[in-house]
Design a protein around this motif. Structure first.
Motif, short mmCIF file in Angstrom:
data_model
loop_
_atom_site.label_atom_id
_atom_site.label_comp_id
_atom_site.label_asym_id
_atom_site.label_seq_id
_atom_site.Cartn_x
_atom_site.Cartn_y
_atom_site.Cartn_z
N PHE A 155 44.85 40.80 38.69
CA PHE A 155 46.31 39.68 38.36
C PHE A 155 45.03 39.04 37.03
O PHE A 155 45.62 38.95 36.17
N CYS A 156 43.46 39.69 37.72
CA CYS A 156 42.55 39.22 36.07
C CYS A 156 41.42 39.64 35.37
O CYS A 156 41.52 39.44 34.57
N HIS A 157 41.94 41.19 36.27
CA HIS A 157 41.12 42.19 35.14
C HIS A 157 41.72 43.49 35.46
O HIS A 157 42.52 43.65 36.51
N THR A 158 41.33 44.23 34.68
CA THR A 158 42.29 45.89 35.54
C THR A 158 41.18 46.59 35.92
O THR A 158 40.24 46.03 36.10
N ILE A 159 42.69 47.12 36.63
CA ILE A 159 41.45 48.16 37.84
C ILE A 159 40.63 48.46 37.88
O ILE A 159 39.31 49.03 37.75
N GLY A 160 40.51 49.04 36.07
CA GLY A 160 39.38 50.02 35.41
C GLY A 160 38.19 49.56 35.48
O GLY A 160 36.93 50.24 35.75
N GLN A 161 38.34 48.28 35.20
CA GLN A 161 36.90 47.42 35.22
C GLN A 161 36.40 47.66 37.27
O GLN A 161 35.03 48.08 37.24
N VAL A 162 37.14 47.71 38.07
CA VAL A 162 36.48 47.73 39.25
C VAL A 162 35.87 48.71 39.73
O VAL A 162 34.98 48.62 39.79
N PHE A 163 37.06 50.17 39.05
CA PHE A 163 36.14 51.09 39.68
C PHE A 163 35.22 51.86 38.24
O PHE A 163 34.13 52.90 38.98
N GLN A 164 34.72 51.51 37.32
CA GLN A 164 33.61 51.83 36.31
C GLN A 164 32.03 51.06 37.21
O GLN A 164 30.83 51.61 37.12
N LYS A 165 32.17 50.27 37.93
CA LYS A 165 31.18 48.80 38.77
C LYS A 165 30.58 50.20 39.80
O LYS A 165 30.64 51.10 40.53
N ARG A 166 29.51 50.20 39.83
CA ARG A 166 28.40 50.93 41.33
C ARG A 166 27.80 49.41 41.74
O ARG A 166 26.96 49.31 40.52
N ARG A 167 27.48 49.21 42.88
CA ARG A 167 26.84 48.48 43.75
C ARG A 167 26.77 48.55 45.16
O ARG A 167 27.16 49.76 45.48
N SER A 168 25.12 47.86 45.27
CA SER A 168 25.11 47.56 46.27
C SER A 168 25.81 47.15 47.56
O SER A 168 26.54 46.50 47.63
N ASP A 169 26.08 47.49 48.95
CA ASP A 169 26.70 47.34 50.25
C ASP A 169 26.83 45.10 49.82
O ASP A 169 27.60 44.85 50.14
N ALA A 170 25.71 44.67 50.05
CA ALA A 170 25.91 43.36 50.05
C ALA A 170 26.10 43.04 48.65
O ALA A 170 26.97 42.02 48.83
N GLU A 171 25.89 43.88 48.06
CA GLU A 171 26.31 43.36 45.97
C GLU A 171 27.69 43.24 45.85
O GLU A 171 28.31 42.50 45.86
N TRP A 172 28.66 44.40 47.28
CA TRP A 172 30.20 44.61 46.70
C TRP A 172 30.32 43.44 47.53
O TRP A 172 31.60 42.43 47.19
N ALA A 173 30.34 42.92 49.13
CA ALA A 173 30.78 42.04 49.28
C ALA A 173 30.30 40.53 49.18
O ALA A 173 31.47 39.79 49.07
N THR A 174 29.27 40.40 48.04
CA THR A 174 28.80 39.06 47.11
C THR A 174 30.28 39.16 46.32
O THR A 174 30.68 37.36 45.93
N THR A 175 30.92 40.07 45.71
CA THR A 175 31.61 40.52 44.60
C THR A 175 32.74 39.96 45.23
O THR A 175 33.02 39.04 44.43
N VAL A 176 33.12 40.37 46.02
CA VAL A 176 34.52 40.86 46.20
C VAL A 176 34.87 38.86 47.10
O VAL A 176 35.94 38.47 46.60
N GLN A 177 33.76 37.96 47.45
CA GLN A 177 33.92 37.25 48.57
C GLN A 177 33.93 36.18 46.76
O GLN A 177 34.93 35.50 46.95
N GLY A 178 32.90 36.59 46.36
CA GLY A 178 33.15 35.85 44.90
C GLY A 178 34.21 35.82 44.09
O GLY A 178 35.58 34.75 43.74
N MET A 179 35.16 37.11 44.34
CA MET A 179 36.32 36.94 43.65
C MET A 179 37.96 35.80 44.24
O MET A 179 38.36 35.23 43.95
#
Length: 109
Positions: A49-73
């Motif tokens: 709804f807010c961005h392309t799915i391709g943007q999600v899959f271009q990122k590489r993050r640590s476990d903690a960074e993904w948790a923070t990112t998803v919670q932030g969304m």
């Protein structure tokens, strides 16, 4: 001889500049098909709804960074339940971690 040198420089400088720009351009990111799973289903349903799915899959993050990112969304209004946040985060850390094998342990989340 001076005119010939200037003529050569006039033709060579744009070519040199174009070569330098080509070296600075980022390489295209290979877009492999994301692995199937419930996390992918949720990402496709909730994140587009807010961005392309391709943007999600271009990122590489640590476990903690993904948790923070998803919670932030979620904090910004993504319609995801706490259980869906866990599923999405587990998927992203498993397949899109910063380094191979940096995803969740065999015990999972």
């Amino acid at each position: 001889m001076h005119k010939i040198g200037l003529t050569i420089m006039a033709f060579a400088l744009p070519l040199i500049g174009a070569g330098a720009l080509a070296q600075q351009a980022p390489a295209p990111v290979a877009t492999a098909t994301p692995p199937p799973g419930p996390g992918l289903d949720l990402i496709n349903e909730r994140c587009g709804f807010c961005h392309t799915i391709g943007q999600v899959f271009q990122k590489r993050r640590s476990d903690a960074e993904w948790a923070t990112t998803v919670q932030g969304m979620a904090d910004r209004g993504a319609e995801v339940s706490p259980e869906e946040i866990k599923t999405i985060t587990a998927y992203l850390t498993k397949y899109y971690a910063t380094a191979p094998g940096a995803g969740p342990s065999a015990g999972g989340r």
